[in-house]
Design a protein around this motif. Structure first.
Motif, short mmCIF file in Angstrom:
data_model
loop_
_atom_site.label_atom_id
_atom_site.label_comp_id
_atom_site.label_asym_id
_atom_site.label_seq_id
_atom_site.Cartn_x
_atom_site.Cartn_y
_atom_site.Cartn_z
N SER A 1 53.36 8.45 26.17
CA SER A 1 52.87 7.66 27.28
C SER A 1 53.77 7.84 28.49
CB SER A 1 52.81 6.17 26.92
OG SER A 1 51.86 5.93 25.91
N LEU B 1 48.67 2.41 22.93
CA LEU B 1 50.06 2.76 23.22
C LEU B 1 50.30 2.86 24.72
CD1 LEU B 1 50.70 5.39 20.42
CD2 LEU B 1 51.86 3.19 20.65
N ARG C 1 54.33 2.89 25.52
CA ARG C 1 55.11 3.33 24.38
C ARG C 1 54.71 4.74 23.94
NH1 ARG C 1 53.63 0.50 19.87
NH2 ARG C 1 55.36 1.49 18.76
#
Length: 374
Positions: free
Chosen positions: A196, A168, A173
Motif C-alpha cells: 500500500s 489493506l 498497510r
C-alpha cells in the motif's frame, strides 16, 4: 517496491530496463519488512535495499540475471552457521525475495509506481507463491474500487484480491493475503503480497510552545505530515515553526472536529491548559486514531483525568490517553523530550515495549505474521 516510486518512475520515463527485488516474506530477526525493495537498472545503477547490506550483492546479481532471462524468480536467504562469510543474514532471520524484470509490459506495476510517485493512494497485489504461470502477476487497486492489470486466474480471483487489497489500502498497510486459486477466501494455493502506498500519516501538535518546535522536527524525521495548531496567533507563526507542514490558528477542539484523521494519525497535546485540553481530549479520545498523548506533570494528569470524567469521557476512552506523554528517558530539554515522545509513538504504533534491548532476550525485529513458504 512502491517506496522507490520516485526513482523508478524516472527510469520508466527514460526508457530504462530494470529489475526489482522485493522482500515478500520474513522470518525471525529479519532486517527489512515485506515490501522493502532493491532496484537495479540494465546499466548497473542500484537504488533501495532488501537487507540493510547483508545480501545486497547476491540480490544485485539476481536482478541482472532476471533482466537477461526475462523471468520472475524467488530466492530465500538465511543465516549460514558453517561459513560466516557465506551469503546470508548475519542477524539470523530469513527473507524471501521476489525478483521481477521490467523490460516492457508490467502495466499494473508501472501504473502503481506512477500513482505512488504522485502521492496518490494505491495498492499493488502481486502473486508471490503459486503456479509458475501466476508468479509475479499483478493487480493495481485504487481507493474507489477500480483496478488495473490482472492475476491471470479469472475474474473471481481478481474480485477477491480487489476486496482484500482494498481493506489493506484503507489503513495504509502492507501485508500478505492467502487465497485459493479459484478466488475463495480460504487459504489455498496462492500467496499475494499487497503493498500500500498512501499519503504520509498525520501528526497534529496542539500547543505552539518550544517543546512543539522540537517535536515538529522529530515528526518530520519520522515521515509524518506535521500540523501545529494553537488558538493564539502570536505563537502559531511560520517564524517559530519553519519545518511544520501546516500551521493552524484555531481553537484545538474545533479544528480537530473539522480536520481529517485516520487510523495512522497521532495527536500530541502539549498545551497543558484545561480550557484547551479538556474539550480537545474529549474529542480526541473518541476518534479512531493511532495515538493520543498529553503533556503535563502527574498532578496535572490526575486533575485532567478528573475533568475528563466530569465531561463524560468513559474509562475505556480514558485508557487510550498517554499521559504524561512520552517514555521515561530522563529528558530535560525540548529536543530530548521530543525524542521521548517520538519513541513512545513508535512503540505504540508497532507494539514495542520501550524497554532496553540489552539483556531482554526478545526478538529485535517483529513480523506481523509467520513467514509463508514461497
Amino acid at each position: 517496491m512502491l517506496d522507490l516510486a520516485g526513482p523508478l518512475r524516472e527510469w520508466i520515463e527514460e526508457g530504462r530496463d530494470f529489475a526489482v527485488a522485493t522482500v515478500v516474506a520474513v522470518g525471525g530477526s529479519a532486517p527489512r519488512p515485506p515490501g522493502a525493495a532493491l532496484a537495479v537498472s540494465a546499466d548497473g545503477t542500484a537504488v533501495g535495499s532488501v537487507s540493510g547490506g547483508c545480501v545486497e550483492g547476491a540480490v544485485y546479481d539476481l536482478c541482472l540475471q532476471a533482466l537477461r532471462e526475462g523471468e520472475t524468480l524467488v530466492e530465500r536467504f538465511g543465516y549460514s552457521d558453517e561459513d560466516a562469510f557465506a551469503v546470508g543474514l548475519t542477524c539470523g532471520g530469513t527473507i524471501d525475495v521476489m525478483i521481477t524484470p521490467f523490460a516492457g509490459g508490467r502495466r499494473a506495476e508501472r501504473a502503481a509506481l506512477a500513482a505512488a510517485a504522485r502521492s496518490e493512494p494505491v495498492a499493488l497485489a502481486r502473486v508471490v507463491r503459486g503456479p509458475s504461470g501466476l508468479l509475479g502477476q499483478a493487480l493495481l487497486v485504487r481507493p474507489d474500487g477500480s483496478s488495473d492489470g490482472g492475476l491471470g486466474g479469472g475474474p473471481e480471483l481478481d474480485r477477491a484480491v480487489l476486496d482484500r487489497a482494498g481493506a489493506l489500502l484503507d489503513t495504509g498497510r502492507t501485508g500478505t493475503v492467502e487465497l485459493s486459486e479459484d478466488g475463495s477466501h480460504c487459504p489455498g494455493g496462492l500467496t499475494l503480497l499487497v503493498e500500500s502506498a498512501a499519503p504520509p500519516p498525520r501528526m497534529i501538535v496542539f500547543g505552539a510552545i518550544d517543546f512543539a518546535a522540537a517535536l515538529v522536527r522529530a515528526g518530520g524525521f519520522l515521515g509524518y505530515h506535521v500540523t501545529v495548531c494553537d488558538a493564539r496567533p502570536v505563537f502559531a507563526t511560520r517564524a517559530r515553526f519553519p519545518q511544520a507542514d501546516e500551521i493552524v490558528v484555531d481553537w484545538p477542539d474545533r479544528y480537530l472536529r473539522r480536520t481529517e484523521t485516520d487510523g495512522r494519525t497521532v495527536l500530541c497535546v502539549l498545551t497543558h491548559d484545561a480550557k484547551f485540553d479538556i474539550p480537545l481530549l474529549t474529542e480526541a479520545l473518541r476518534l479512531p486514531v493511532a495515538y493520543v498523548g498529553a503533556m503535563g506533570s502527574r498532578r496535572t494528569h490526575e486533575d485532567r483525568n478528573r475533568r475528563l470524567r466530569d465531561a463524560g469521557v468513559s474509562e475505556r476512552e480514558l485508557a487510550r490517553l498517554r499521559s504524561p506523554i512520552g517514555l521515561d528517558l530522563g529528558a530535560r530539554t525540548p529536543e530530548e523530550t521530543a525524542v521521548s515522545i517520538a519513541a513512545e509513538i513508535v512503540a505504540v504504533r508497532h507494539g514495542g515495549t520501550g524497554a532496553p534491548l540489552t539483556g531482554s532476550g526478545r526478538p529485535i525485529h517483529r513480523a506481523d505474521r509467520e513467514p509463508q513458504p514461497v
